[in-house]
Structure formats: structure tokens, C-alpha cells
Design a protein around this motif. Sequence first.
Motif, PDB file in Angstrom:
ATOM      1  N   TYR A   1      -9.862  -1.489   7.954  1.00  0.00           N
ATOM      2  CA  TYR A   1     -10.516  -1.620   9.254  1.00  0.00           C
ATOM      3  C   TYR A   1      -9.573  -1.955  10.409  1.00  0.00           C
ATOM      4  O   TYR A   1      -9.939  -1.775  11.559  1.00  0.00           O
ATOM      5  CB  TYR A   1     -11.624  -2.671   9.198  1.00  0.00           C
ATOM      6  N   THR A   2      -8.370  -2.465  10.110  1.00  0.00           N
ATOM      7  CA  THR A   2      -7.485  -2.893  11.188  1.00  0.00           C
ATOM      8  C   THR A   2      -6.169  -2.128  11.227  1.00  0.00           C
ATOM      9  O   THR A   2      -5.805  -1.578  12.257  1.00  0.00           O
ATOM     10  CB  THR A   2      -7.187  -4.406  11.068  1.00  0.00           C
ATOM     11  N   LEU A   3      -5.465  -2.079  10.099  1.00  0.00           N
ATOM     12  CA  LEU A   3      -4.125  -1.495  10.117  1.00  0.00           C
ATOM     13  C   LEU A   3      -4.112   0.024  10.003  1.00  0.00           C
ATOM     14  O   LEU A   3      -3.312   0.682  10.669  1.00  0.00           O
ATOM     15  CB  LEU A   3      -3.277  -2.097   8.990  1.00  0.00           C
ATOM     16  N   LEU A   4      -4.962   0.570   9.161  1.00  0.00           N
ATOM     17  CA  LEU A   4      -4.946   2.018   8.920  1.00  0.00           C
ATOM     18  C   LEU A   4      -6.333   2.646   9.005  1.00  0.00           C
ATOM     19  O   LEU A   4      -6.751   3.360   8.097  1.00  0.00           O
ATOM     20  CB  LEU A   4      -4.354   2.305   7.520  1.00  0.00           C
ATOM     21  N   PRO A   5      -7.063   2.431  10.085  1.00  0.00           N
ATOM     22  CA  PRO A   5      -8.390   3.054  10.173  1.00  0.00           C
ATOM     23  C   PRO A   5      -8.245   4.565  10.287  1.00  0.00           C
ATOM     24  O   PRO A   5      -7.286   5.070  10.865  1.00  0.00           O
ATOM     25  CB  PRO A   5      -8.989   2.449  11.442  1.00  0.00           C
ATOM     26  N   HIS A   6      -9.190   5.295   9.723  1.00  0.00           N
ATOM     27  CA  HIS A   6      -9.089   6.757   9.667  1.00  0.00           C
ATOM     28  C   HIS A   6      -9.877   7.460  10.753  1.00  0.00           C
ATOM     29  O   HIS A   6      -9.719   8.647  10.943  1.00  0.00           O
ATOM     30  CB  HIS A   6      -9.579   7.256   8.305  1.00  0.00           C
TER      31      HIS A   6
ATOM     32  N   HIS B   1      -8.079  -5.247   1.322  1.00  0.00           N
ATOM     33  CA  HIS B   1      -8.754  -3.961   1.543  1.00  0.00           C
ATOM     34  C   HIS B   1      -9.298  -3.884   2.961  1.00  0.00           C
ATOM     35  O   HIS B   1      -9.075  -2.910   3.686  1.00  0.00           O
ATOM     36  CB  HIS B   1      -9.885  -3.777   0.540  1.00  0.00           C
ATOM     37  N   ASP B   2     -10.027  -4.920   3.388  1.00  0.00           N
ATOM     38  CA  ASP B   2     -10.646  -4.906   4.712  1.00  0.00           C
ATOM     39  C   ASP B   2      -9.593  -4.867   5.814  1.00  0.00           C
ATOM     40  O   ASP B   2      -9.739  -4.133   6.789  1.00  0.00           O
ATOM     41  CB  ASP B   2     -11.554  -6.114   4.897  1.00  0.00           C
ATOM     42  N   ARG B   3      -8.526  -5.645   5.674  1.00  0.00           N
ATOM     43  CA  ARG B   3      -7.471  -5.664   6.697  1.00  0.00           C
ATOM     44  C   ARG B   3      -6.817  -4.293   6.818  1.00  0.00           C
ATOM     45  O   ARG B   3      -6.593  -3.788   7.917  1.00  0.00           O
ATOM     46  CB  ARG B   3      -6.425  -6.719   6.330  1.00  0.00           C
ATOM     47  N   CYS B   4      -6.546  -3.679   5.684  1.00  0.00           N
ATOM     48  CA  CYS B   4      -5.897  -2.362   5.689  1.00  0.00           C
ATOM     49  C   CYS B   4      -6.847  -1.292   6.215  1.00  0.00           C
ATOM     50  O   CYS B   4      -6.488  -0.504   7.094  1.00  0.00           O
ATOM     51  CB  CYS B   4      -5.432  -2.022   4.280  1.00  0.00           C
TER      52      CYS B   4
ATOM     53  N   TYR C   1      -2.975 -17.341   0.135  1.00  0.00           N
ATOM     54  CA  TYR C   1      -3.527 -16.314  -0.753  1.00  0.00           C
ATOM     55  C   TYR C   1      -4.458 -15.404   0.040  1.00  0.00           C
ATOM     56  O   TYR C   1      -5.265 -15.874   0.842  1.00  0.00           O
ATOM     57  CB  TYR C   1      -4.308 -16.979  -1.889  1.00  0.00           C
ATOM     58  N   ARG C   2      -4.339 -14.098  -0.184  1.00  0.00           N
ATOM     59  CA  ARG C   2      -5.266 -13.115   0.387  1.00  0.00           C
ATOM     60  C   ARG C   2      -5.947 -12.398  -0.769  1.00  0.00           C
ATOM     61  O   ARG C   2      -5.298 -11.848  -1.644  1.00  0.00           O
ATOM     62  CB  ARG C   2      -4.528 -12.104   1.258  1.00  0.00           C
ATOM     63  N   SER C   3      -7.258 -12.414  -0.770  1.00  0.00           N
ATOM     64  CA  SER C   3      -8.042 -11.808  -1.852  1.00  0.00           C
ATOM     65  C   SER C   3      -7.925 -10.282  -1.806  1.00  0.00           C
ATOM     66  O   SER C   3      -7.572  -9.705  -0.764  1.00  0.00           O
ATOM     67  CB  SER C   3      -9.511 -12.209  -1.721  1.00  0.00           C
TER      68      SER C   3
ATOM     69  N   VAL D   1       0.839  -1.200   0.000  1.00  0.00           N
ATOM     70  CA  VAL D   1       0.000   0.000   0.000  1.00  0.00           C
ATOM     71  C   VAL D   1       0.877   1.254   0.000  1.00  0.00           C
ATOM     72  O   VAL D   1       0.582   2.225  -0.700  1.00  0.00           O
ATOM     73  CB  VAL D   1      -0.980  -0.006   1.198  1.00  0.00           C
ATOM     74  N   HIS D   2       1.973   1.231   0.761  1.00  0.00           N
ATOM     75  CA  HIS D   2       2.882   2.377   0.795  1.00  0.00           C
ATOM     76  C   HIS D   2       3.519   2.600  -0.577  1.00  0.00           C
ATOM     77  O   HIS D   2       3.653   3.738  -1.034  1.00  0.00           O
ATOM     78  CB  HIS D   2       3.964   2.162   1.845  1.00  0.00           C
ATOM     79  N   GLY D   3       3.906   1.524  -1.244  1.00  0.00           N
ATOM     80  CA  GLY D   3       4.589   1.646  -2.527  1.00  0.00           C
ATOM     81  C   GLY D   3       3.676   1.909  -3.715  1.00  0.00           C
ATOM     82  O   GLY D   3       4.076   2.588  -4.666  1.00  0.00           O
ATOM     83  N   TYR D   4       2.458   1.393  -3.684  1.00  0.00           N
ATOM     84  CA  TYR D   4       1.584   1.450  -4.861  1.00  0.00           C
ATOM     85  C   TYR D   4       0.252   2.150  -4.621  1.00  0.00           C
ATOM     86  O   TYR D   4      -0.550   2.274  -5.545  1.00  0.00           O
ATOM     87  CB  TYR D   4       1.326   0.038  -5.393  1.00  0.00           C
ATOM     88  N   GLY D   5      -0.012   2.595  -3.400  1.00  0.00           N
ATOM     89  CA  GLY D   5      -1.280   3.259  -3.125  1.00  0.00           C
ATOM     90  C   GLY D   5      -2.393   2.248  -2.915  1.00  0.00           C
ATOM     91  O   GLY D   5      -2.170   1.040  -2.929  1.00  0.00           O
ATOM     92  N   SER D   6      -3.601   2.774  -2.730  1.00  0.00           N
ATOM     93  CA  SER D   6      -4.727   1.898  -2.408  1.00  0.00           C
ATOM     94  C   SER D   6      -5.826   1.945  -3.473  1.00  0.00           C
ATOM     95  O   SER D   6      -6.984   1.690  -3.177  1.00  0.00           O
ATOM     96  CB  SER D   6      -5.314   2.288  -1.051  1.00  0.00           C
TER      97      SER D   6
END
Length: 102
Positions: A75-80, A70-73, A63-65, A40-45
Amino acid sequence: PHQQPGARPRPGQKPPRPGVAPAGEAPWSVEEDTALLRAVHGYGSANWELISDIVSSLAPQRYRSPKACHDRCTYTLLPHDEGPREPGTTLSDPPPPGGAGP
């Protein structure tokens, strides 16, 4: 009614709970979280299919879909909407003693 795995929540339904893997999905490892954040840092979201491919190449144990990434990033790692957190913590970690603040 039963909802298909990976389907979007219906209007009025809550998003997935942070830190909780959906039924049938293995919990995320630290290596996968690191790969996800690097991608996400290198290529954006804007392209979750690309992010999913990168995560799968950097952390090939499973494998992660695109939706799982999207959901992990989101809702968990980078919630706003949760305010500041200590470095190295996620939304599911308890707040630091004394709270965050200047």
C-alpha cells in the motif's frame, strides 16, 4: 465493533492508509523501508514470514510482522494502481510539479 490489531479488513472496509502507521505501531524508518525493499527484491513477495524475518535481522530496532511488511510494501512502497512516481518517493509524497508524464 473493535477489530483486533493485525486482522484483515472486513469486506467493504478500506485498506490501511498509505504512510499512516496503525494504532499502536511505530512509524517505519528509512532503514526499515530499505530492508523491506531489499528483502522483497531478493526473495520475492510469496513468503511474508521470511520477509519479516529478514527485515527484523537487517533493521533490528523493532519487530515487523509479516502482515505489517505486506501492507507497507503493497500500500505504500510499491502500489500498483497509482501510476509512475519519481524515484525515491512513496505514495504518501505529493506528486512532482507538472505531474508525471513523457
